[in-house]
Motif scaffolding. Structure first.
Motif, PDB file in Angstrom:
ATOM      1  N   ARG A  84     127.221  94.727 128.643  1.00 59.85           N
ATOM      2  CA  ARG A  84     126.734  94.116 127.408  1.00 59.85           C
ATOM      3  C   ARG A  84     125.659  93.069 127.700  1.00 59.85           C
ATOM      4  O   ARG A  84     124.722  92.900 126.920  1.00 59.85           O
ATOM      5  N   GLU A  85     125.770  92.412 128.831  1.00 64.04           N
ATOM      6  CA  GLU A  85     124.844  91.321 129.165  1.00 64.04           C
ATOM      7  C   GLU A  85     123.385  91.774 129.298  1.00 64.04           C
ATOM      8  O   GLU A  85     122.477  90.956 129.137  1.00 64.04           O
ATOM      9  N   ILE A  86     123.141  93.068 129.562  1.00 65.14           N
ATOM     10  CA  ILE A  86     121.741  93.500 129.669  1.00 65.14           C
ATOM     11  C   ILE A  86     121.040  93.513 128.315  1.00 65.14           C
ATOM     12  O   ILE A  86     119.822  93.626 128.246  1.00 65.14           O
ATOM     13  N   PHE A  87     121.808  93.359 127.243  1.00 61.71           N
ATOM     14  CA  PHE A  87     121.239  93.343 125.895  1.00 61.71           C
ATOM     15  C   PHE A  87     121.175  91.930 125.313  1.00 61.71           C
ATOM     16  O   PHE A  87     121.045  91.745 124.116  1.00 61.71           O
ATOM     17  N   ILE A  88     121.262  90.934 126.184  1.00 63.19           N
ATOM     18  CA  ILE A  88     121.201  89.547 125.740  1.00 63.19           C
ATOM     19  C   ILE A  88     119.762  89.053 125.858  1.00 63.19           C
ATOM     20  O   ILE A  88     119.121  89.201 126.901  1.00 63.19           O
ATOM     21  N   ILE A  89     119.273  88.508 124.743  1.00 70.28           N
ATOM     22  CA  ILE A  89     117.923  87.955 124.695  1.00 70.28           C
ATOM     23  C   ILE A  89     118.031  86.515 124.215  1.00 70.28           C
ATOM     24  O   ILE A  89     118.654  86.246 123.180  1.00 70.28           O
ATOM     25  N   ASN A  90     117.451  85.594 124.977  1.00 68.64           N
ATOM     26  CA  ASN A  90     117.507  84.161 124.640  1.00 68.64           C
ATOM     27  C   ASN A  90     118.942  83.686 124.404  1.00 68.64           C
ATOM     28  O   ASN A  90     119.213  82.943 123.464  1.00 68.64           O
ATOM     29  N   GLY A  91     119.853  84.175 125.243  1.00 68.02           N
ATOM     30  CA  GLY A  91     121.242  83.741 125.174  1.00 68.02           C
ATOM     31  C   GLY A  91     122.084  84.394 124.097  1.00 68.02           C
ATOM     32  O   GLY A  91     123.264  84.097 123.976  1.00 68.02           O
ATOM     33  N   GLU A  92     121.502  85.307 123.313  1.00 66.82           N
ATOM     34  CA  GLU A  92     122.224  85.957 122.228  1.00 66.82           C
ATOM     35  C   GLU A  92     122.183  87.475 122.386  1.00 66.82           C
ATOM     36  O   GLU A  92     121.175  88.036 122.816  1.00 66.82           O
TER      37      GLU A  92
END
Length: 188
Positions: A84-92
């Motif tokens: 899931r973390e690969i879809f985090i942008i600017n901490g969200e």
């Protein structure tokens, strides 16, 4: 040895999937927005191209393609789980683009680009299907040939320019393959 003739082909069609319950409409082109392509460049399924390339303008067609002739069998191993973390942008988490049913662009370690369809979003993983949406399906095409002629050198050059990332060359300003102005050179 005979020269290869690239044809400019335009068709209107209805595309159905076929199963034991019957035929199910998936896609339909119109007279205003037909499917246009130049033969020999791999823009149409090979079996589709082979079924229409020798038909004259005005001829109708109906043919069925097996999964092997179309998009291949559905392969369960092409359903993967990504962190899931690969879809985090600017901490969200990117909820705007990553949601169930979304088709998302992906790239592997070798730099190859492909599309995946989001199946599930969990607390730690995102399940993505890398199969083509019509993988495993028997397809039925029914339609009309609205143009079939030898492609001009200019049309072939425009296609080559488009394939090399230089746009379609038809002055439709940033068509990105869609040619919203209706120039008809991008094959959409």
């Amino acid at each position: 040895m005979a020269d290869i003739i690239n044809k400019y082909i335009s068709v209107q069609y209805k595309l159905y999937t076929v199963d034991e319950k019957g035929e199910h409409l998936v896609e339909q082109t119109t007279h205003e927005r037909p499917f246009n392509f130049i033969s020999g460049f791999g823009f149409a399924l090979e079996a589709f191209e082979n079924n229409v390339k020798d038909l004259e303008k005005g001829k109708t067609f109906t043919f069925q393609l097996s999964p092997e002739e179309a998009y291949g069998e559905y392969v369960e191993a092409r359903v993967i789980e990504l962190e899931r973390e690969i879809f985090i942008i600017n901490g969200e988490f990117d909820k705007e683009h990553i949601y169930k049913g979304a088709v998302i662009p992906l790239q592997n370690e070798d730099g190859n680009h492909f599309l995946g369809r989001v199946l599930e979003i969990g607390d730690n993983k995102v399940k993505v299907d890398l199969n083509h949406p019509l993988a495993g399906e028997t397809l039925l095409f029914s339609g009309l040939v609205t143009e079939n002629r030898e492609a001009t050198k200019e049309e072939i050059q425009q296609l080559i320019n488009h394939m090399s990332g230089e746009g379609c060359g038809c002055n439709c300003d940033d068509c990105e393959g869609g040619c919203e102005s209706g120039c008809g050179h991008c094959g959409h």
